[in-house]
Design a protein around this motif. Structure first.
Motif, PDB file in Angstrom:
ATOM      1  N   TYR A  53       1.059  -1.641  -0.396  1.00  0.00           N
ATOM      2  CA  TYR A  53      -0.254   0.172  -0.105  1.00  0.00           C
ATOM      3  C   TYR A  53       0.991   1.202   0.009  1.00  0.00           C
ATOM      4  CZ  TYR A  53      -3.310   3.350   1.275  1.00  0.00           C
ATOM      5  OH  TYR A  53      -4.793   4.506   1.289  1.00  0.00           O
ATOM      6  N   SER A  56       2.323   2.234  -3.093  1.00  0.00           N
ATOM      7  CA  SER A  56       1.114   2.258  -4.416  1.00  0.00           C
ATOM      8  C   SER A  56       1.203   3.543  -4.847  1.00  0.00           C
ATOM      9  CB  SER A  56       0.092   1.239  -4.136  1.00  0.00           C
ATOM     10  OG  SER A  56      -0.488   1.934  -3.526  1.00  0.00           O
ATOM     11  N   THR A  74      -3.583   6.523  -4.994  1.00  0.00           N
ATOM     12  CA  THR A  74      -3.576   5.176  -4.874  1.00  0.00           C
ATOM     13  C   THR A  74      -4.526   4.734  -6.242  1.00  0.00           C
ATOM     14  OG1 THR A  74      -3.096   2.723  -3.620  1.00  0.00           O
ATOM     15  CG2 THR A  74      -4.718   4.561  -3.105  1.00  0.00           C
ATOM     16  N   GLN A  76      -4.837   1.092  -5.313  1.00  0.00           N
ATOM     17  CA  GLN A  76      -5.405   0.111  -3.786  1.00  0.00           C
ATOM     18  C   GLN A  76      -6.803   0.340  -3.101  1.00  0.00           C
ATOM     19  OE1 GLN A  76      -3.718  -2.730  -3.777  1.00  0.00           O
ATOM     20  NE2 GLN A  76      -1.382  -2.095  -4.379  1.00  0.00           N
TER      21      GLN A  76
END
Length: 130
Positions: A53, A56, A74, A76
């Motif tokens: 994370y 990302s 991000t 994610q």
């Protein structure tokens, strides 16, 4: 200063607007990305488990007339869940969650908001300076 000198100075300043604004925007975007990553490195933000994370978070610059822009974000899918929580909700495959929020984006933006103003004031000084 007479009007001819003023016209020359304004023309020189106009040539500096785009590059200075773009440079300032990119610099502030990188700073925001770094602060978000810092906040996502443990409490009160999310803990780092795999680093996936954290890694990302990206800054993507883009061009605009007479300046520049940037998107900090991000890819994610759980990024919003980490920021805002997922309390007493069921996801698309039927799992029930009581996940508290671990804010890391909003605190970074809040902390940096005064610096944004100062950065653009400094850019104006560079644009209209000698």
């Amino acid at each position: 200063m007479d009007l001819d000198e003023l016209a020359d100075r304004l023309e020189q300043a106009a040539d500096r607007v785009g590059p200075e604004v773009d440079r300032t925007v990119q610099q502030q975007a990188r700073l925001a990305q770094a602060m978000i990553r810092f906040n996502a490195s443990g409490r009160p933000g999310p803990n780092i488990i795999t680093g996936q994370y954290f890694d990302s978070w990206r800054t993507e610059p883009f061009a605009v007339p007479d300046g520049g822009g940037a998107v900090v974000g991000t890819g994610q899918p759980y990024g919003r869940r980490l920021e805002f929580g997922f309390w007493d909700m069921t996801d698309s495959i039927g799992r029930h969650f009581f996940q508290p929020p671990y804010p890391h984006v909003e605190p970074a933006v809040t902390e940096l908001s005064d610096e944004y103003e100062d950065a653009f004031k400094a850019a104006l000084d560079r644009i209209f300076g000698s």
